[in-house]
Design a protein around this motif. Structure first.
Motif, PDB file in Angstrom:
ATOM      1  N   GLU A 114       0.759  12.634  20.828  1.00 59.03           N
ATOM      2  CA  GLU A 114       0.459  13.905  21.490  1.00 59.03           C
ATOM      3  C   GLU A 114      -0.082  14.934  20.496  1.00 59.03           C
ATOM      4  O   GLU A 114      -1.045  15.649  20.786  1.00 59.03           O
ATOM      5  CB  GLU A 114       1.721  14.449  22.186  1.00 59.03           C
ATOM      6  N   VAL A 115       0.531  14.945  19.320  1.00 55.89           N
ATOM      7  CA  VAL A 115       0.070  15.873  18.284  1.00 55.89           C
ATOM      8  C   VAL A 115      -1.363  15.524  17.878  1.00 55.89           C
ATOM      9  O   VAL A 115      -2.233  16.397  17.779  1.00 55.89           O
ATOM     10  CB  VAL A 115       1.012  15.827  17.051  1.00 55.89           C
TER      11      VAL A 115
ATOM     12  N   ALA B 107      -5.837   6.377  15.899  1.00 57.13           N
ATOM     13  CA  ALA B 107      -5.852   5.467  14.750  1.00 57.13           C
ATOM     14  C   ALA B 107      -5.481   6.224  13.477  1.00 57.13           C
ATOM     15  O   ALA B 107      -4.694   5.741  12.661  1.00 57.13           O
ATOM     16  CB  ALA B 107      -7.227   4.823  14.602  1.00 57.13           C
ATOM     17  N   ALA B 108      -6.041   7.433  13.334  1.00 56.63           N
ATOM     18  CA  ALA B 108      -5.762   8.213  12.133  1.00 56.63           C
ATOM     19  C   ALA B 108      -4.273   8.540  12.033  1.00 56.63           C
ATOM     20  O   ALA B 108      -3.716   8.653  10.945  1.00 56.63           O
ATOM     21  CB  ALA B 108      -6.592   9.489  12.132  1.00 56.63           C
ATOM     22  N   ALA B 109      -3.607   8.656  13.207  1.00 60.27           N
ATOM     23  CA  ALA B 109      -2.172   8.962  13.199  1.00 60.27           C
ATOM     24  C   ALA B 109      -1.339   7.680  13.094  1.00 60.27           C
ATOM     25  O   ALA B 109      -0.118   7.729  13.135  1.00 60.27           O
ATOM     26  CB  ALA B 109      -1.801   9.730  14.466  1.00 60.27           C
TER      27      ALA B 109
ATOM     28  N   ASP C 270       0.861  -1.181   0.000  1.00 61.89           N
ATOM     29  CA  ASP C 270       0.000   0.000   0.000  1.00 61.89           C
ATOM     30  C   ASP C 270       0.903   1.240   0.000  1.00 61.89           C
ATOM     31  O   ASP C 270       2.120   1.133  -0.127  1.00 61.89           O
ATOM     32  CB  ASP C 270      -0.975  -0.028   1.195  1.00 61.89           C
ATOM     33  N   THR C 271       0.298   2.424   0.137  1.00 58.69           N
ATOM     34  CA  THR C 271       1.078   3.648  -0.049  1.00 58.69           C
ATOM     35  C   THR C 271       1.540   4.277   1.267  1.00 58.69           C
ATOM     36  O   THR C 271       2.037   5.401   1.257  1.00 58.69           O
ATOM     37  CB  THR C 271       0.231   4.692  -0.818  1.00 58.69           C
ATOM     38  N   SER C 272       1.372   3.596   2.410  1.00 62.64           N
ATOM     39  CA  SER C 272       1.776   4.236   3.668  1.00 62.64           C
ATOM     40  C   SER C 272       3.277   4.117   3.877  1.00 62.64           C
ATOM     41  O   SER C 272       3.785   3.094   4.341  1.00 62.64           O
ATOM     42  CB  SER C 272       1.002   3.676   4.859  1.00 62.64           C
TER      43      SER C 272
END
Ligand code: ASP
Ligand code: MG
Length: 414
Positions: A315-316, A279-281, A100-102
């Motif tokens: 944290e971000v 999860a998004a991070a 995949d592209t990650s």
């Protein structure tokens, strides 16, 4: 055959790996070898990137990191050619590893192994650069630290290989880290399920994803020493293993950090928004504990662990959620984790009690607990980890010399 970084660290070791590969070929086997970057190459490349940029672009990072494995393969191919055999080195992309592209943590989607097969048919030994592939948008990707194991398992699965041999600087998988427990036992076999729990709880022999991949595709793994002959540890299906010990191993990790959120509103969706942000991070969350708020309008406290390397990203990612809900955040990097793993504990009462009593006897405080049907993990202070590992290893009699006449339950010193 997969060779890890220490097994190809210098010219001598590359030649030794080349000889081992050739020896298998001369026994009539067709061989594909996956190599890691030499020694500390990957760490050095990461450092080089950080020297020129505080937040290196992930695509360029992958271009950089993928070079380490290519160096190993080209050198090893040269050494094999000098031994009178034909060898060809391939990048992940040439070998047909599609991901995949990650960037920097890509997942393998497909292995289009035609080129490998063709080379094997032409009687060549094929060297595949580990830890990398080509994404669906045609960029070079890498598979996350330790990713060469996954390359090896994926290639083995695609070729329907007899076995995927992981050559490393230890003799196999042990009942505990031999650096902490000198009389730890080398395990002749472990099941995929146990190995998954072990890799997830700190055992460094195999990358977690490689074990997942092997289980899904039924690839037999043989983890063995690159510096000597003789069998190591086989990782195989639970139905194939004869041994069903109660406890198989004690693992540990000090690479995790804890985040504690206080002032978490007691209403549906609060936890969801926290973990959606993580999860998004791309942060992998482990042990999660939330206390039960008492009374109207009370607030909850939510603690969880994540890999230390993800702490900054976490944290971000959490900052906007914290502001939105008026929560407070605390972090703790001094935590450690000890775990005991064993397929046999599924059907045995009293294992948790023994674990907790053993730690109590050492005056080690347990801060968080998490379990699966075949694992019990305790979060403790990082500096107490070595002691905890030794105490559990001896309480459950996991050493070579321990006589397994009586079940260890109830024998824990009180
Ligand atoms: N060279 C990469 C790393 O150090 C991949 C590997 O060795 O498996 O993480
Ligand atoms: Mg490794």
């Amino acid at each position: 055959m997969k060779f890890g970084g220490t097994s190809v660290a210098d010219a001598e070791r590359i030649k030794r790996a080349a000889r081992r590969i050739v020896a298998q070929r001369e026994q009539g086997k067709r061989v594909v070898a996956v190599l890691s970057a030499r020694g500390h190459t990957t760490d050095e490349l990461i450092k080089a990137a950080e020297e020129v940029s505080p937040h290196p672009d992930p695509r360029e990072m992958d271009m950089l990191l993928s070079t380490g494995e290519r160096i190993s393969c080209a050198l090893c191919a040269m050494a094999i050619n000098d031994l009178g055999h034909k060898a060809i080195s391939l990048t992940g992309s040439q070998a047909g590893i599609v991901t995949d592209t990650s960037h920097t943590r890509a997942r393998i989607l497909d292995v289009r192994a035609d080129r490998i097969r063709q080379a094997l048919d032409e009687d060549m030994i094929v060297l595949v650069a580990g830890f990398q592939g080509v994404s669906t948008s045609l960029d070079v990707t890498t598979l996350g630290r330790g990713g060469s194991d996954t390359t090896a398992v994926a290639v083995a699965a695609a070729l329907n290989a007899e076995v995927c041999e992981i050559y490393t600087d230890v003799r196999g998988v042990y009942s505990a880290d031999p650096r902490l427990v000198p009389d730890a036992r080398k395990l002749p076999v472990v099941s995929f399920e146990e190995m998954l729990e072990m890799a997830a709880s700190g055992a460094k022999v195999l990358q977690l994803r490689s074990v997942e991949y092997a289980r899904t595709h039924g690839v037999r793994i043989h983890c063995r020493a690159s510096f000597e002959d003789g069998p190591g540890t086989f990782v195989i299906g639970e139905d194939e293993t004869m041994e069903h010990p109660l406890i198989t191993a004690v693992t540990h990790s000090t690479d995790e950090a804890r985040i504690t959120l206080t002032g978490v509103p007691d209403r549906p969706g609060a936890a969801a928004s926290v973990f959606e942000a993580l999860a998004a991070a791309g942060c992998n969350v482990d042990t999660i504990i939330q206390n039960e708020p008492k009374g109207d309008g009370a607030e909850a406290e939510l603690s969880f662990t994540i890999p230390s390397e993800d702490l900054r990203d976490a944290e971000v990612a959490l900052a906007p959620v914290i502001t939105e809900h008026g929560m407070r955040i605390g972090t703790d990097q001094q935590i450690g984790k000890v775990s005991i793993i064993g397929a046999g504990m599924r059907s045995h009462p009293g294992v948790a009690a023994s674990v907790f009593r053993t730690l109590a006897t050492q005056e080690i405080n347990i801060e968080m607990i998490s379990t699966s049907p075949i694992k019990i993990s305790c979060i403790i202070r990082a500096e107490r980890v070595p002691e905890a590992v030794r105490a559990l290893h001896s309480a459950f009699q996991l050493s070579e010399t321990d006589i397994h006449e009586d079940p260890p339950m109830g024998q824990t010193p009180r």
